[in-house]
Design an enzyme around this catalytic site. Structure first.
Site, PDB file in Angstrom:
ATOM      1  N   ARG A  44       0.850  -1.187   0.000  1.00 50.16           N
ATOM      2  CA  ARG A  44       0.000   0.000   0.000  1.00 50.16           C
ATOM      3  C   ARG A  44       0.887   1.237   0.000  1.00 50.16           C
ATOM      4  O   ARG A  44       2.104   1.126   0.055  1.00 50.16           O
ATOM      5  CB  ARG A  44      -1.036   0.011   1.152  1.00 50.16           C
ATOM      6  CG  ARG A  44      -0.689  -0.682   2.422  1.00 50.16           C
ATOM      7  CD  ARG A  44       0.377  -0.039   3.223  1.00 50.16           C
ATOM      8  NE  ARG A  44       0.193   1.394   3.383  1.00 50.16           N
ATOM      9  CZ  ARG A  44       1.148   2.250   3.620  1.00 50.16           C
ATOM     10  NH1 ARG A  44       2.420   1.826   3.729  1.00 50.16           N
ATOM     11  NH2 ARG A  44       0.921   3.542   3.762  1.00 50.16           N
ATOM     12  N   GLY A  45       0.232   2.410  -0.090  1.00 46.51           N
ATOM     13  CA  GLY A  45       0.989   3.650  -0.270  1.00 46.51           C
ATOM     14  C   GLY A  45       1.008   3.944  -1.759  1.00 46.51           C
ATOM     15  O   GLY A  45       1.297   3.046  -2.572  1.00 46.51           O
ATOM     16  N   ALA A  46       0.682   5.204  -2.118  1.00 46.22           N
ATOM     17  CA  ALA A  46       0.428   5.519  -3.533  1.00 46.22           C
ATOM     18  C   ALA A  46       1.560   5.101  -4.495  1.00 46.22           C
ATOM     19  O   ALA A  46       1.303   4.365  -5.459  1.00 46.22           O
ATOM     20  CB  ALA A  46       0.104   7.010  -3.650  1.00 46.22           C
ATOM     21  N   ARG A  84      -7.626  -0.446  -6.561  1.00 45.80           N
ATOM     22  CA  ARG A  84      -7.808   0.611  -5.546  1.00 45.80           C
ATOM     23  C   ARG A  84      -8.025   1.932  -6.295  1.00 45.80           C
ATOM     24  O   ARG A  84      -7.199   2.288  -7.135  1.00 45.80           O
ATOM     25  CB  ARG A  84      -6.592   0.719  -4.600  1.00 45.80           C
ATOM     26  CG  ARG A  84      -6.516  -0.412  -3.598  1.00 45.80           C
ATOM     27  CD  ARG A  84      -5.594  -0.083  -2.430  1.00 45.80           C
ATOM     28  NE  ARG A  84      -6.228   0.752  -1.435  1.00 45.80           N
ATOM     29  CZ  ARG A  84      -5.553   1.322  -0.428  1.00 45.80           C
ATOM     30  NH1 ARG A  84      -4.260   1.164  -0.315  1.00 45.80           N
ATOM     31  NH2 ARG A  84      -6.199   2.054   0.460  1.00 45.80           N
ATOM     32  N   GLN A 191      -1.583   1.965  10.010  1.00 44.15           N
ATOM     33  CA  GLN A 191      -0.341   2.125   9.222  1.00 44.15           C
ATOM     34  C   GLN A 191       0.686   2.971   9.978  1.00 44.15           C
ATOM     35  O   GLN A 191       1.880   2.827   9.778  1.00 44.15           O
ATOM     36  CB  GLN A 191      -0.633   2.803   7.868  1.00 44.15           C
ATOM     37  CG  GLN A 191      -1.426   1.979   6.903  1.00 44.15           C
ATOM     38  CD  GLN A 191      -2.900   2.307   6.987  1.00 44.15           C
ATOM     39  OE1 GLN A 191      -3.416   2.569   8.070  1.00 44.15           O
ATOM     40  NE2 GLN A 191      -3.593   2.271   5.873  1.00 44.15           N
ATOM     41  N   ASP A 232      -2.400  10.909  -1.947  1.00 45.16           N
ATOM     42  CA  ASP A 232      -2.782   9.858  -2.903  1.00 45.16           C
ATOM     43  C   ASP A 232      -3.199  10.441  -4.241  1.00 45.16           C
ATOM     44  O   ASP A 232      -3.140   9.771  -5.269  1.00 45.16           O
ATOM     45  CB  ASP A 232      -3.907   8.993  -2.342  1.00 45.16           C
ATOM     46  CG  ASP A 232      -3.349   8.063  -1.299  1.00 45.16           C
ATOM     47  OD1 ASP A 232      -3.159   8.507  -0.162  1.00 45.16           O
ATOM     48  OD2 ASP A 232      -3.040   6.904  -1.646  1.00 45.16           O
ATOM     49  N   ASN A 242      -5.796  12.241   0.861  1.00 44.34           N
ATOM     50  CA  ASN A 242      -4.814  11.468   1.626  1.00 44.34           C
ATOM     51  C   ASN A 242      -5.572  10.668   2.683  1.00 44.34           C
ATOM     52  O   ASN A 242      -6.798  10.787   2.824  1.00 44.34           O
ATOM     53  CB  ASN A 242      -3.764  12.385   2.260  1.00 44.34           C
ATOM     54  CG  ASN A 242      -2.608  11.601   2.851  1.00 44.34           C
ATOM     55  OD1 ASN A 242      -2.051  10.717   2.189  1.00 44.34           O
ATOM     56  ND2 ASN A 242      -2.241  11.863   4.087  1.00 44.34           N
ATOM     57  N   LYS A 243      -4.856   9.863   3.417  1.00 39.59           N
ATOM     58  CA  LYS A 243      -5.447   8.975   4.418  1.00 39.59           C
ATOM     59  C   LYS A 243      -6.488   9.688   5.262  1.00 39.59           C
ATOM     60  O   LYS A 243      -6.287  10.820   5.693  1.00 39.59           O
ATOM     61  CB  LYS A 243      -4.314   8.405   5.284  1.00 39.59           C
ATOM     62  CG  LYS A 243      -4.706   7.485   6.394  1.00 39.59           C
ATOM     63  CD  LYS A 243      -5.585   6.326   5.964  1.00 39.59           C
ATOM     64  CE  LYS A 243      -5.020   5.474   4.848  1.00 39.59           C
ATOM     65  NZ  LYS A 243      -6.057   4.574   4.238  1.00 39.59           N
TER      66      LYS A 243
HETATM   67  C1  MRU Z   1       3.878   8.032   0.006  1.00 38.84           C
HETATM   68  S1  MRU Z   1       2.420   7.297   0.428  1.00 38.84           S
HETATM   69  C2  MRU Z   1       1.193   8.543   0.299  1.00 38.84           C
HETATM   70  C3  MRU Z   1      -0.165   8.055   0.627  1.00 38.84           C
HETATM   71  O1  MRU Z   1      -0.441   6.929  -0.150  1.00 38.84           O
HETATM   72  C4  MRU Z   1      -0.318   7.755   2.122  1.00 38.84           C
HETATM   73  O2  MRU Z   1      -0.273   8.963   2.829  1.00 38.84           O
HETATM   74  C5  MRU Z   1      -1.628   7.067   2.352  1.00 38.84           C
HETATM   75  O3  MRU Z   1      -2.660   7.693   2.498  1.00 38.84           O
HETATM   76  C6  MRU Z   1      -1.600   5.595   2.285  1.00 38.84           C
HETATM   77  O4  MRU Z   1      -2.863   5.022   2.348  1.00 38.84           O
HETATM   78  P1  MRU Z   1      -3.002   3.435   2.283  1.00 38.84           P
HETATM   79  O5  MRU Z   1      -4.489   3.218   2.416  1.00 38.84           O
HETATM   80  O6  MRU Z   1      -2.208   2.874   3.403  1.00 38.84           O
HETATM   81  O7  MRU Z   1      -2.508   3.008   0.911  1.00 38.84           O
END
Ligand code: MRU
Length: 344
Positions: A44-46, A84, A191, A232, A242-243
């Site tokens: 996970r993470g963009a 996603r 996370q 994201d 973002n999250k």
């Molecule tokens: C460099 S990662 C940036 C974002 O993807 C991060 O802040 C985030 O919101 C991650 O969400 P996730 O749901 O864990 O994929």
């Protein structure tokens, strides 16, 4: 620590749902395993999602023995596109893979497979370079002795390389500019507590975790001087998905006059969207919030909302640290300028 590795036509994905208890790699022999890993947030993470998809598409192509590789790759791309919905890096990566197929229609299947693998490796290497650049640009603007707060996980696990927001924090710490790091637990999938905590502990950076609902308290007590989060998807006017929780923290930061920075590579910008309200927000299963560590904690019959992201309007953001430098308000004009400069 790489969240993803390609070796001998196998994609190794570090299973982030098992961290920090176990460092376990999933061996992906089939592209369907990669889609499953993205959906279940084992990766996970963009930026990392984009790289995983690029290799997943390559894996599908390499394993294909039928007579129409190009059509098959497009079908597989369609499957990745619905894994996603919010992180635009996924679409950035799959568009690049599609372009390789579309501009090499005359090549033999084996030649096309080589090009797809090369493109996936290129995307991976570029993401690494971008996160190094972001870390350096961001560390430069940190005031000396700053106490920083971050949300979710934006480090090596979420990118390839040091990270975005967390990359800046690591670099700022190395340069002696950060006096302490605070990070949120990040409900519901933790996370922050599990992954950011794990990365900071590995780097021996002194850090304190807070639960998501302590942020207002922490700001009011002046425990934190500055916030840096990842993204994201960022729109043309500078709105940031973002999250979940990021939006509330940005409002609280504004009220308390605390600078609020976002860090993301240019691949996180969606130049097709003007406003944050147009960003598709992933709605995940209710069970993730109704339960805790696989145990139901809310009585049966109660439902829950579970959006994975929220949108912070540009007006609440002090600056966006990218791999090409820091963008300051007015965001709409400055993002447009950067887009033109980069010919995007
Ligand atoms: C460099 S990662 C940036 C974002 O993807 C991060 O802040 C985030 O919101 C991650 O969400 P996730 O749901 O864990 O994929």
């Amino acid at each position: 620590m790489n969240p993803i590795e390609w070796k001998n036509n196998i994609l190794y994905i570090l299973d982030q749902t098992k961290l920090p208890w176990k460092e376990d790699y999933i061996l992906c022999f089939k592209y369907q395993q990669v889609i499953d890993a993205i959906k279940k947030m084992k990766i996970r993470g963009a930026p990392a999602i984009g790289v995983a998809a690029a290799y997943g598409i390559t894996l599908a192509a390499i394993k294909y023995t039928g007579s129409n590789l190009a059509d098959y790759v497009h079908e597989v791309i369609g499957e990745f596109a619905v894994s996603r919905p919010t992180a635009v890096n996924l679409f950035f990566a799959i568009e690049r893979m599609a372009k390789v197929v579309n501009s090499n229609k005359n090549l033999s299947p084996s030649e096309l497979k080589i090009l797809l693998l090369e493109e996936a490796k290129k995307i991976e290497n570029e993401e690494r370079e971008k996160s190094i650049a972001i870390s350096n640009f961001g560390a430069e603007i940190l005031p000396d002795g700053v106490k920083v707060l971050t949300h979710c996980n934006t480090g090596s696990l979420a990118t390839i390389g040091p990270g975005t927001a967390l990359g800046i924090i690591k670099e700022g710490w190395k340069r002696g500019k950060i006096s302490h790091v605070y990070f949120t637990e990040t409900r519901p999938l933790l996370q922050g507590a599990r992954l950011t905590g794990w990365e900071l502990a590995k780097e021996n950076i002194p850090a304190t975790m807070i639960t998501d609902n302590m942020v207002g308290y922490v700001f009011s007590k002046k425990i934190v001087d500055l916030v840096i989060v990842g993204a994201d998807r960022i729109t043309l006017r500078g709105d940031v998905a973002n999250k979940i929780g990021t939006y509330s923290f940005a409002i609280l930061a504004k009220y308390h006059n605390i600078p609020f920075y976002v860090a993301a590579p240019i691949s996180t910008f969606d130049f097709n969207l003007e406003a944050g309200s147009e960003i598709p927000i992933e709605e995940r299963e209710q069970e993730e919030v109704l339960s805790f560590v696989n145990k139901r904690i809310t009585p049966e019959g109660i439902s829950a909302l579970n959006p994975a992201f929220d949108v912070t309007p540009a007006e609440l953001i002090s600056g966006i640290v990218t791999d090409k430098g820091v963008i300051y308000p007015p965001f709409k004009e400055n993002i447009q300028k950067l887009k033109e400069e980069l010919k995007l």
